[in-house]
Design an enzyme around this catalytic site. Structure first.
Site, PDB file in Angstrom:
ATOM      1  N   TYR A 155       0.918  -1.262   0.131  1.00 41.07           N
ATOM      2  CA  TYR A 155       0.104  -0.131   0.079  1.00 41.07           C
ATOM      3  C   TYR A 155       0.836   1.258   0.121  1.00 41.07           C
ATOM      4  O   TYR A 155       0.742   2.045  -0.912  1.00 41.07           O
ATOM      5  CB  TYR A 155      -0.990  -0.091   1.245  1.00 41.07           C
ATOM      6  N   GLY A 158       3.220   1.431  -3.167  1.00 50.83           N
ATOM      7  CA  GLY A 158       2.605   1.375  -4.291  1.00 50.83           C
ATOM      8  C   GLY A 158       1.923   3.017  -4.284  1.00 50.83           C
ATOM      9  O   GLY A 158       1.975   3.568  -5.625  1.00 50.83           O
TER      10      GLY A 158
HETATM   11  P1  NAD Z   1     -12.611   1.852   0.047  1.00 51.01           P
HETATM   12  O1  NAD Z   1     -11.889   0.586   0.264  1.00 51.01           O
HETATM   13  O2  NAD Z   1     -13.989   2.116   0.837  1.00 51.01           O
HETATM   14  O3  NAD Z   1     -13.005   2.173  -1.383  1.00 51.01           O
HETATM   15  C1  NAD Z   1     -12.202   2.057  -2.366  1.00 51.01           C
HETATM   16  C2  NAD Z   1     -12.842   1.720  -3.586  1.00 51.01           C
HETATM   17  O4  NAD Z   1     -11.830   1.422  -4.494  1.00 51.01           O
HETATM   18  C3  NAD Z   1     -13.658   0.506  -3.428  1.00 51.01           C
HETATM   19  O5  NAD Z   1     -14.973   0.920  -3.976  1.00 51.01           O
HETATM   20  C4  NAD Z   1     -13.000  -0.576  -4.329  1.00 51.01           C
HETATM   21  O6  NAD Z   1     -13.984  -1.478  -4.908  1.00 51.01           O
HETATM   22  C5  NAD Z   1     -12.307   0.232  -5.268  1.00 51.01           C
HETATM   23  N1  NAD Z   1     -11.305  -0.494  -5.996  1.00 51.01           N
HETATM   24  C6  NAD Z   1     -10.194  -1.097  -5.481  1.00 51.01           C
HETATM   25  N2  NAD Z   1      -9.242  -1.501  -6.097  1.00 51.01           N
HETATM   26  C7  NAD Z   1      -9.649  -1.411  -7.425  1.00 51.01           C
HETATM   27  C8  NAD Z   1      -9.379  -1.427  -8.623  1.00 51.01           C
HETATM   28  N3  NAD Z   1      -8.053  -2.206  -9.027  1.00 51.01           N
HETATM   29  N4  NAD Z   1     -10.126  -1.111  -9.738  1.00 51.01           N
HETATM   30  C9  NAD Z   1     -11.180  -0.515  -9.575  1.00 51.01           C
HETATM   31  N5  NAD Z   1     -11.515  -0.274  -8.309  1.00 51.01           N
HETATM   32  C10 NAD Z   1     -10.921  -0.666  -7.090  1.00 51.01           C
HETATM   33  O7  NAD Z   1     -11.724   3.009   0.749  1.00 51.01           O
HETATM   34  P2  NAD Z   1     -11.909   4.477   0.959  1.00 51.01           P
HETATM   35  O8  NAD Z   1     -11.514   4.572   2.600  1.00 51.01           O
HETATM   36  O9  NAD Z   1     -12.939   4.984   0.438  1.00 51.01           O
HETATM   37  O10 NAD Z   1     -10.663   5.095   0.440  1.00 51.01           O
HETATM   38  C11 NAD Z   1     -10.748   5.706  -0.823  1.00 51.01           C
HETATM   39  C12 NAD Z   1      -8.981   6.386  -1.326  1.00 51.01           C
HETATM   40  O11 NAD Z   1      -8.618   7.134  -0.329  1.00 51.01           O
HETATM   41  C13 NAD Z   1      -8.316   5.071  -1.297  1.00 51.01           C
HETATM   42  O12 NAD Z   1      -7.289   5.395  -2.596  1.00 51.01           O
HETATM   43  C14 NAD Z   1      -7.378   5.133  -0.085  1.00 51.01           C
HETATM   44  O13 NAD Z   1      -6.046   4.641  -0.474  1.00 51.01           O
HETATM   45  C15 NAD Z   1      -7.188   6.577   0.045  1.00 51.01           C
HETATM   46  N6  NAD Z   1      -7.064   6.852   1.570  1.00 51.01           N
HETATM   47  C16 NAD Z   1      -8.303   6.600   2.301  1.00 51.01           C
HETATM   48  C17 NAD Z   1      -8.065   6.853   3.716  1.00 51.01           C
HETATM   49  C18 NAD Z   1      -9.120   6.608   4.892  1.00 51.01           C
HETATM   50  O14 NAD Z   1      -8.865   6.762   6.117  1.00 51.01           O
HETATM   51  N7  NAD Z   1     -10.420   6.205   4.457  1.00 51.01           N
HETATM   52  C19 NAD Z   1      -6.869   7.423   4.363  1.00 51.01           C
HETATM   53  C20 NAD Z   1      -5.764   7.466   3.340  1.00 51.01           C
HETATM   54  C21 NAD Z   1      -6.063   7.438   2.009  1.00 51.01           C
END
Ligand code: NAD
Ligand code: UDP
Length: 330
Positions: A155, A158
């Site tokens: 993660y 990446g």
């Molecule tokens: P989440 O897991 O709820 O949402 C991620 C979404 O991406 C999901 O709907 C999943 O199905 C989709 N997905 C994953 N891999 C995929 C792929 N290869 N192709 C197409 N769709 C794909 O996570 P979130 O909490 O909503 O996070 C959203 C983004 O924000 C992510 O990129 C995460 O790294 C980043 N982020 C979130 C947080 C947090 O605390 N929520 C913190 C730091 C960064």
């Protein structure tokens, strides 16, 4: 939000990961300000329920697609938000190679799409690029302390590679890219079983189970409510000129996990104490965003305090829990 509302009208915006927790709130906000939205999601960790209310909206289109595969799109495209990537440690570690490929190959595929359409691009990066930080709070110029061979590397590294791709294409003048470094965010529509701290604690408390505290519970995190984050993401996408630098988005309020457990126990009367479990490998000890840059560039800072955001989040999880109980009882 009024200023943003007029800025978005008529734009066609792609949200990769739009069926996820943050992505679905972003789709809501963009549609509300008059954009049409193309939601691209593989449903790896996203839920159909998150976007079901949008499916009859004339400005909403859903494409089920894994961004590791190239994507073609007909018609104009103004902006791409790349949120596609599992965010919960147990989920992104379940298939680490796919997680890494999602950030690297997936981001490259979406950057190619942005280049072909002349669309702006925003990467949802993460505080994890700072790893287990030796500098506190974390400013954007801190280069981090990531274990590149540990279980979180798929993660963290990446996302670091995805950031590098974004800044390369910006320097090459090929795509107008922006990078948001998101700190722990919470709110309605987190998956109840995704293993993250807030969803775990609330669901354990509602079920009358002890809260699972990993390690001593003295490690800290800073928790941002999802509506604050979404406002920050849109502001960064719309900022002129391009800031040419990553921007931290998070709430600087810092809490130990024990403090969070005490707050959740106080807010959910059914809660039954806590138990300690082993600390996962490479779990960062402290995390708090330095948001000086977001304030200066975007005029942005979070508005929702932890207890206020938790109230909404608890109510949302409670509704789901009670519905589940009714089905089980029937
Ligand atoms: P989440 O897991 O709820 O949402 C991620 C979404 O991406 C999901 O709907 C999943 O199905 C989709 N997905 C994953 N891999 C995929 C792929 N290869 N192709 C197409 N769709 C794909 O996570 P979130 O909490 O909503 O996070 C959203 C983004 O924000 C992510 O990129 C995460 O790294 C980043 N982020 C979130 C947080 C947090 O605390 N929520 C913190 C730091 C960064
Ligand atoms: N954590 C915990 N109990 C849980 C889930 C998580 O004590 O049931 C801890 C975890 O070890 C970490 C912090 O809470 O120190 C935040 O974990 P989360 O998985 O939400 O996100 P991270 O910030 O580690 O990516």
């Amino acid at each position: 939000m009024d200023v943003l509302n007029t800025k978005g009208r008529g734009k066609r915006v792609l949200v990769a990961g739009g069926a996820g927790f943050v992505g679905s709130h972003l789709c809501d906000a963009l549609l509300a300000e008059g954009c049409s939205v193309v939601c691209v999601d593989s449903f790896l960790t996203g839920a159909h329920a998150n976007i079901a209310p949008l499916e009859n909206h004339p400005g909403f289109q859903l494409i089920r697609h894994d961004i590791c595969e190239p994507l073609q799109l007909k018609g104009p495209l103004d902006e791409i938000y790349n949120l596609a990537c599992a965010a919960s440690p147990p989920r992104y570690q379940a298939d680490p190679v796919h997680t890494m490929m999602t950030s690297v190959v997936g981001t490259r595929n979406l950057l190619s799409l942005a280049e072909r359409h002349g669309a702006r691009f925003l990467l949802a990066s993460t505080s994890e690029v700072y790893g287990d930080p030796e500098v506190h709070p974390q400013p954007e110029h801190y280069r981090g302390n990531v274990n590149c061979t540990g279980p979180r590397a798929c993660y963290d590294e990446g996302k670091r590679a995805a950031e590098a791709l974004c800044f390369d294409l910006l320097r090459l003048n090929r795509v107008d890219t922006r990078v948001a470094r998101i700190f722990n965010t919470y709110g309605p529509r987190m998956q109840a079983d995704d293993g993250r701290i807030i969803s775990n604690f609330i669901n354990q408390a509602l079920r009358g189970e002890p809260l699972t505290v990993y390690g001593t519970g003295e490690q800290t995190r800073s928790f941002c409510y999802v509506s604050d984050l979404v406002t920050g993401l849109i502001a960064l996408m719309r900022l002129d000129p391009n800031p040419k630098t990553p921007v931290n988005l998070g709430n600087p309020g810092e809490f130990t996990i024990n403090e969070l457990a005490a707050i959740v126990q106080e807010m959910i009367p059914e809660a039954k104490g806590k138990i300690h479990r082993p600390l996962p490998q490479d779990d960062p000890q402290r995390r708090r965003p330095d948001i000086t840059r977001a304030k200066a560039l975007l005029g942005w800072e979070p508005k929702i305090a932890l207890r206020e955001g938790l109230e909404d989040t608890i109510s949302w999880f409670r509704l789901g829990y009670e519905a589940e109980q009714r089905i089980t009882a029937a």
